[in-house]
Design a protein around this motif. Structure first.
Motif: not given
Length: 402
Positions: A117, A121, A276, A279-280, A333-334, A337, A340-341
């Motif tokens: 991701a 992303s 993800i 979104n990211s 952001q990393y 995300l 978010n997993t």
């Protein structure tokens, strides 16, 4: 007054200044140490109070359950196995493995989605961010509406959409879509993968070592010329390995009921990754767009005066400056995300939090399990932060050297 007399007169003042700075530094370090010590004491006291409270209700707080057999299967993922060799091996998780190995499988699945991701992303977000400033009306507005739509809808809803409305509507395996060796079906995605065929031949191992040395040189060497040499060496060595049969390409082959060969991605992982990434990427696009807008307009005018095309201006002048500025924001952001997993539990993807829920239901050690989950996410966040900080310092030094 002579220079010697002036220096002699100024020496006491310099000594006082150094002594004051030293005292301030000692005071600052002492305050920091006291804060850390107080935080550690509070954590220890809180842990002791929780343990005593659980003991009064007949609940034992212990991590010994980690060495019990799991008693359940995990649909996908690898775990470490120690077979007496120096390096631990990787194997599929089965029900006779330890609970500790189940947690490792969850971490493995989380890291797998997180790394993919982050890469995808970043690429997609950069393209969308540049597209937001495109002179092409269609590209500019399409990028704008994509970013706005994704940023203003919850990630969980996007995840459900990708899973139930997209991935589960892929064709069945018997009629799977095929594209340059990639197989797309309801059972998942299958990709060609390199396969080692050189065995333990000294020549094959030597070529592999040289290849990875070239890759490491490409990552860590700063000189541009040396990096180009490492990149060329890596490409040549990879070609040699394929040409001599040391490396082969394992292409997936489909039958009526299944696909074999290559590497695969389950439908759950595919849906989670798509959600993800998109979104990211929308947030990364806004970071890139804002950084480009913040650059002086003279950068564009200077490039135009040199007859550079807009594409060359973006690639060679704008983006190199942008990435030196946005890396800290990218790092945030990393980290987001990666955390978010955990939403993979909504569609049954066996990431860390999902496996924790199964273990807590099986063993009743929910508190110990959540501590392991929190520490795992904390370590992953620290690792991402350290990697981004390393890249930021590296790019800053490279820019300063120019």
């Amino acid at each position: 007054m002579t220079v010697h007399q002036a220096n002699a007169a100024g020496a006491p003042a310099d000594d006082d200044l150094l002594a004051r700075r030293r005292r301030n530094r000692i005071r600052y370090d002492a305050i920091q140490f006291a804060v850390i010590a107080a935080a550690v004491v509070l954590v220890v006291l809180f842990g002791y109070a929780v343990k005593e409270g659980l003991a009064r209700h007949g609940i034992k707080f212990s991590f010994s359950f980690l060495w019990d057999a799991a008693g359940f299967d995990i649909s996908e993922g690898k775990t470490f196995v120690f077979d007496g060799s120096f390096w631990p091996g990787l194997t599929d998780f089965t029900s006779d493995r330890l609970i500790a190995q189940a947690f490792i499988t969850g971490i493995f699945n989380t890291i797998k989605v997180g790394i993919l991701a982050i890469i995808l992303s970043t690429v997609l977000g950069t393209l969308l961010g540049v597209g937001r400033l495109s002179t092409n009306w269609v590209v500019r507005n399409l990028s704008f509406w994509c970013v706005e739509f994704v940023r203003n809808t919850p990630l969980l809803i996007q995840l459900v959409f990708w899973y139930f409305a997209v991935v589960l509507h892929f064709p069945p395996i018997a009629a799977a879509a095929k594209f340059y060796g990639v197989v797309i079906s309801q059972q998942g995605l299958y990709f060609p993968a390199p396969a080692w065929q050189g065995g333990s031949s000294p020549l094959a191992l030597g070529i592999a070592v040289l290849f990875w040395a070239a890759v490491l040189g490409l990552i860590f060497i700063r000189q541009k010329k040396a990096r180009w040499m490492c990149a060329g060496a890596a490409v040549v060595l990879a070609g040699v390995m394929f040409a001599t049969g040391v490396l082969g390409l394992d292409v997936p082959v489909t039958s009526k009921f299944q696909a074999r060969g290559g590497t695969s991605m389950s439908p759950e992982m595919a849906a989670l990754l798509l959600a993800i990434v998109f979104n990211s990427a929308s947030y990364i696009a806004e970071i890139v767009r804002g950084a480009i807008d913040a650059l002086p307009k003279g950068q564009w005018e200077a490039a135009a005066s040199l007859s550079l095309t807009r594409r060359d201006t973006v690639n060679d002048i704008i983006l190199p400056q942008v990435f030196r500025v946005v890396l800290p924001s990218f790092g945030n952001q990393y980290i987001s995300l990666t955390k978010n997993t955990a939403l993979g539990i909504a569609i049954g993807y066996p990431e860390l939090f999902n496996i924790y829920g199964t273990i807590a239901n099986q063993t009743g050690h929910s508190l110990e399990g959540i501590v392991i989950v929190m520490v795992s996410y904390l370590i992953l966040s620290w690792a991402i932060s350290a990697a981004v900080d390393f890249a930021d310092r590296r790019m800053s030094k490279r820019g300063a050297s120019r």
